[in-house]
Design a protein around this motif. Sequence first.
Motif, short mmCIF file in Angstrom:
data_model
loop_
_atom_site.label_atom_id
_atom_site.label_comp_id
_atom_site.label_asym_id
_atom_site.label_seq_id
_atom_site.Cartn_x
_atom_site.Cartn_y
_atom_site.Cartn_z
N ALA A 74 -17.32 13.05 -31.87
CA ALA A 74 -17.39 14.48 -31.52
C ALA A 74 -15.99 15.10 -31.60
N ASN A 75 -14.99 14.37 -31.08
CA ASN A 75 -13.61 14.88 -31.13
C ASN A 75 -13.15 15.02 -32.58
N ILE A 76 -13.49 14.03 -33.41
CA ILE A 76 -13.10 14.09 -34.82
C ILE A 76 -13.73 15.31 -35.48
N SER A 77 -15.02 15.53 -35.22
CA SER A 77 -15.70 16.69 -35.80
C SER A 77 -15.04 17.99 -35.35
N ARG A 78 -14.74 18.08 -34.06
CA ARG A 78 -14.09 19.28 -33.53
C ARG A 78 -12.72 19.48 -34.16
N LEU A 79 -11.94 18.39 -34.27
CA LEU A 79 -10.59 18.50 -34.84
C LEU A 79 -10.65 18.85 -36.32
N GLU A 80 -11.63 18.31 -37.05
CA GLU A 80 -11.78 18.66 -38.46
C GLU A 80 -12.13 20.14 -38.61
N ARG A 81 -13.00 20.64 -37.72
CA ARG A 81 -13.37 22.05 -37.74
C ARG A 81 -12.14 22.92 -37.45
N GLU A 82 -11.39 22.53 -36.41
CA GLU A 82 -10.18 23.29 -36.07
C GLU A 82 -9.18 23.25 -37.22
N ASN A 83 -9.04 22.09 -37.84
CA ASN A 83 -8.12 21.94 -38.97
C ASN A 83 -8.53 22.85 -40.12
N ARG A 84 -9.84 22.89 -40.41
CA ARG A 84 -10.34 23.75 -41.48
C ARG A 84 -10.07 25.22 -41.15
N ASP A 85 -10.31 25.61 -39.89
CA ASP A 85 -10.06 26.99 -39.47
C ASP A 85 -8.58 27.33 -39.58
N LEU A 86 -7.73 26.39 -39.15
CA LEU A 86 -6.29 26.63 -39.22
C LEU A 86 -5.79 26.72 -40.66
N LYS A 87 -6.37 25.92 -41.54
CA LYS A 87 -5.99 26.01 -42.95
C LYS A 87 -6.37 27.37 -43.51
N HIS A 88 -7.57 27.84 -43.14
CA HIS A 88 -8.01 29.16 -43.60
C HIS A 88 -7.08 30.25 -43.05
N GLU A 89 -6.76 30.15 -41.77
CA GLU A 89 -5.87 31.13 -41.15
C GLU A 89 -4.48 31.07 -41.78
N ASN A 90 -4.01 29.86 -42.06
CA ASN A 90 -2.70 29.68 -42.68
C ASN A 90 -2.68 30.33 -44.07
N LYS A 91 -3.77 30.15 -44.82
CA LYS A 91 -3.86 30.75 -46.15
C LYS A 91 -3.81 32.27 -46.05
N ALA A 92 -4.57 32.83 -45.09
CA ALA A 92 -4.57 34.29 -44.91
C ALA A 92 -3.18 34.79 -44.50
N LEU A 93 -2.52 34.07 -43.60
CA LEU A 93 -1.18 34.48 -43.17
C LEU A 93 -0.18 34.39 -44.31
N ARG A 94 -0.32 33.35 -45.13
CA ARG A 94 0.59 33.20 -46.28
C ARG A 94 0.38 34.36 -47.26
N LEU A 95 -0.87 34.74 -47.50
CA LEU A 95 -1.17 35.86 -48.39
C LEU A 95 -0.58 37.15 -47.82
N GLN A 96 -0.75 37.36 -46.50
CA GLN A 96 -0.21 38.55 -45.86
C GLN A 96 1.32 38.56 -45.95
N ALA A 97 1.94 37.40 -45.71
CA ALA A 97 3.40 37.30 -45.79
C ALA A 97 3.88 37.60 -47.20
N ASN A 98 3.16 37.09 -48.20
CA ASN A 98 3.55 37.37 -49.59
C ASN A 98 3.43 38.86 -49.90
N THR A 99 2.37 39.50 -49.38
CA THR A 99 2.20 40.94 -49.59
C THR A 99 3.35 41.71 -48.94
N TYR A 100 3.67 41.36 -47.69
CA TYR A 100 4.78 42.02 -47.01
C TYR A 100 6.10 41.80 -47.75
N PHE A 101 6.29 40.59 -48.25
CA PHE A 101 7.53 40.29 -48.98
C PHE A 101 7.61 41.13 -50.25
N ASP A 102 6.49 41.24 -50.97
CA ASP A 102 6.48 42.06 -52.19
C ASP A 102 6.77 43.52 -51.86
#
Length: 161
Positions: A74-102
């Motif tokens: 159960a912990n592994i499933s929860r951590l994998e879900r959190e990891n997937r969410d954080l990767k998605h959030e990280n991707k969105a933040l990276r895109l936003q940062a690139n937009t701001y930088f441009d």
Amino acid sequence: MSKKIYSPWIQDPETKKFYKHEAKTHTGIVVRTQGGHCYINGSETTLTENLMKQRDQYKAERDTLIDDIAVLKANISRLERENRDLKHENKALRLQANTYFDEWQNEKLTSQVLRDQCKEYAQEASKNTTLTNHIRLKAEMNPGVSRYLDLVNYIDRLERD
């Protein structure tokens, strides 16, 4: 008192050796054998009872480990879900940062162009002021020359507008 384990169920020397070793390794349990009987912590039990107790202990440990495995899964499933969410959030933040930088790069470039234009305008204004002052000086020095007076009048009209 004999240190050997005698039992009708255990005839193989290797098995006897294993159970003798197992009996010695239990923490807090004193095992001694005498004439086919096994004494655990001072009370007489048969080897079968001893093995059944040991079996029950192993089953209890197994059940605990199975429960632990379920919790860990159960912990592994929860951590994998959190990891997937954080990767998605990280991707969105990276895109936003690139937009701001441009945008910042574009603003920086625009401001540099504006600074350069301001310098050019300042240089042109300086030249115009110098020319205007020169024409006024000529008009003062040569009051009889109408073209200098006409230029001064024209400059005055431009400055009023």
